[in-house]
Design an enzyme around this catalytic site. Sequence first.
Site, PDB file in Angstrom:
ATOM      1  N   GLU A 278       0.818  -1.208   0.000  1.00  0.00           N
ATOM      2  CA  GLU A 278       0.000   0.000   0.000  1.00  0.00           C
ATOM      3  C   GLU A 278       0.856   1.264   0.000  1.00  0.00           C
ATOM      4  O   GLU A 278       0.528   2.258  -0.652  1.00  0.00           O
ATOM      5  CB  GLU A 278      -0.929   0.016   1.225  1.00  0.00           C
ATOM      6  CG  GLU A 278      -1.832  -1.211   1.324  1.00  0.00           C
ATOM      7  CD  GLU A 278      -1.245  -2.307   2.196  1.00  0.00           C
ATOM      8  OE1 GLU A 278      -1.998  -2.876   3.001  1.00  0.00           O
ATOM      9  OE2 GLU A 278      -0.025  -2.600   2.068  1.00  0.00           O
TER      10      GLU A 278
ATOM     11  N   ARG B 141      12.995 -25.548  -5.133  1.00  0.00           N
ATOM     12  CA  ARG B 141      13.859 -25.413  -3.951  1.00  0.00           C
ATOM     13  C   ARG B 141      14.137 -23.949  -3.641  1.00  0.00           C
ATOM     14  O   ARG B 141      14.174 -23.541  -2.475  1.00  0.00           O
ATOM     15  CB  ARG B 141      15.179 -26.147  -4.178  1.00  0.00           C
ATOM     16  CG  ARG B 141      15.075 -27.664  -4.195  1.00  0.00           C
ATOM     17  CD  ARG B 141      16.444 -28.280  -4.459  1.00  0.00           C
ATOM     18  NE  ARG B 141      16.402 -29.739  -4.468  1.00  0.00           N
ATOM     19  CZ  ARG B 141      17.454 -30.510  -4.698  1.00  0.00           C
ATOM     20  NH1 ARG B 141      18.641 -29.953  -4.927  1.00  0.00           N
ATOM     21  NH2 ARG B 141      17.337 -31.831  -4.688  1.00  0.00           N
TER      22      ARG B 141
ATOM     23  N   LEU C 107      21.179 -31.054  -1.838  1.00  0.00           N
ATOM     24  CA  LEU C 107      19.915 -30.355  -1.577  1.00  0.00           C
ATOM     25  C   LEU C 107      20.061 -28.850  -1.769  1.00  0.00           C
ATOM     26  O   LEU C 107      19.454 -28.057  -1.049  1.00  0.00           O
ATOM     27  CB  LEU C 107      19.399 -30.664  -0.167  1.00  0.00           C
ATOM     28  CG  LEU C 107      19.150 -32.143   0.154  1.00  0.00           C
ATOM     29  CD1 LEU C 107      18.575 -32.284   1.561  1.00  0.00           C
ATOM     30  CD2 LEU C 107      18.224 -32.785  -0.864  1.00  0.00           C
TER      31      LEU C 107
END
Length: 351
Positions: free
Chosen positions: A57, A196, A216
Amino acid sequence: MGKYGEEDIKYMRRCIDLALRAEGNTYPNPMVGSVIVHDGKIIGEGYHLKAGGPHAEVHAIASVKHPELLKDSTIYVSLEPCSHFGKTPPCAQRIIQAGIPHVVVGCLDSNAKVSGRGIEQLRAAGVDVKVGVLEEECRELNRRFFTWHEKHRPYIILKWAETRDGFLDINRQATVGGRPTWITSEYARRAVHQWRSREQAIMVGSNTALADNPGLQVRDWTGPNPLRVVIDRNNKLPGGLELFSGKEPTLLFTSEIVDDGKNVEKVLINDGEDPIDAVLGELYKRNIQSLIVEGGSQLLSRFIERNLWDEARVFVGQMDFGDGIKAPAIKGQLIDFTHFDNSILYMYRNI
């Protein structure tokens, strides 16, 4: 359309589109977009870029070239304007100060610090407020944020790839070298790395950590690496694994804290505590709003059995293994599917 017109729908969709520009960058804050309309024309718009910065906003109001028009304008915002002082002042008060007479809100903010108070402040100041325009879509936009606040756990995404005959992997003990067999292509793997980059944490079980030695990390996409999570109750994982390289932060959940030189942060699993509860509780305390679970079969099945999942993303390849490690059985609502070059991605929701 109910009590909302086509114009309301159009401008709220624009709010959602704006909010998505910051996808993955606003944690722990939600994604929010805002549009200011005067006499049927957009005169200002903005979105929340990152936590600690101005909210949507504020950006929208600041973008208006002729502020005198605000007193005859409507501001659209995908999420209820905040009502409290945090790192930035409350947006509800900024709207009131700007003299904007009409506010249209996509959905309420379930954060206990807001939770309807923004709407109350606006109405108490004489502002006309509509709530609930594209409410479902606005909640979908911030499903991770809402899950964390309402269920007190991260939003959980299960991901795996299986063969056409329903196997995750071959029996590697019966094969030379014991190396994993890829079921999908590099294009599918690129999509996984994009996922990921958008989630805050990633998890595997100890069997997968030992068998695959995964890093990972986000390699085939541009973006931040998630926090790595692994369960190793009995400290059986060797210190040379990629998870313990120290390249990225890793949480290791164990039943006994031992000084074994692993480059990780260890978290104790209490006696009688389900390891999954330990993980979800710790991630909640750390303000981690999303978790992607990438295996293996036992860990995925455990999440499914306990009904602790929100999405499942399942690649089904074209090859058959005939035997091996069975893929988990998922029961959810199929919401979409996408064809890759040698697999199909099925997207499920736990509805």
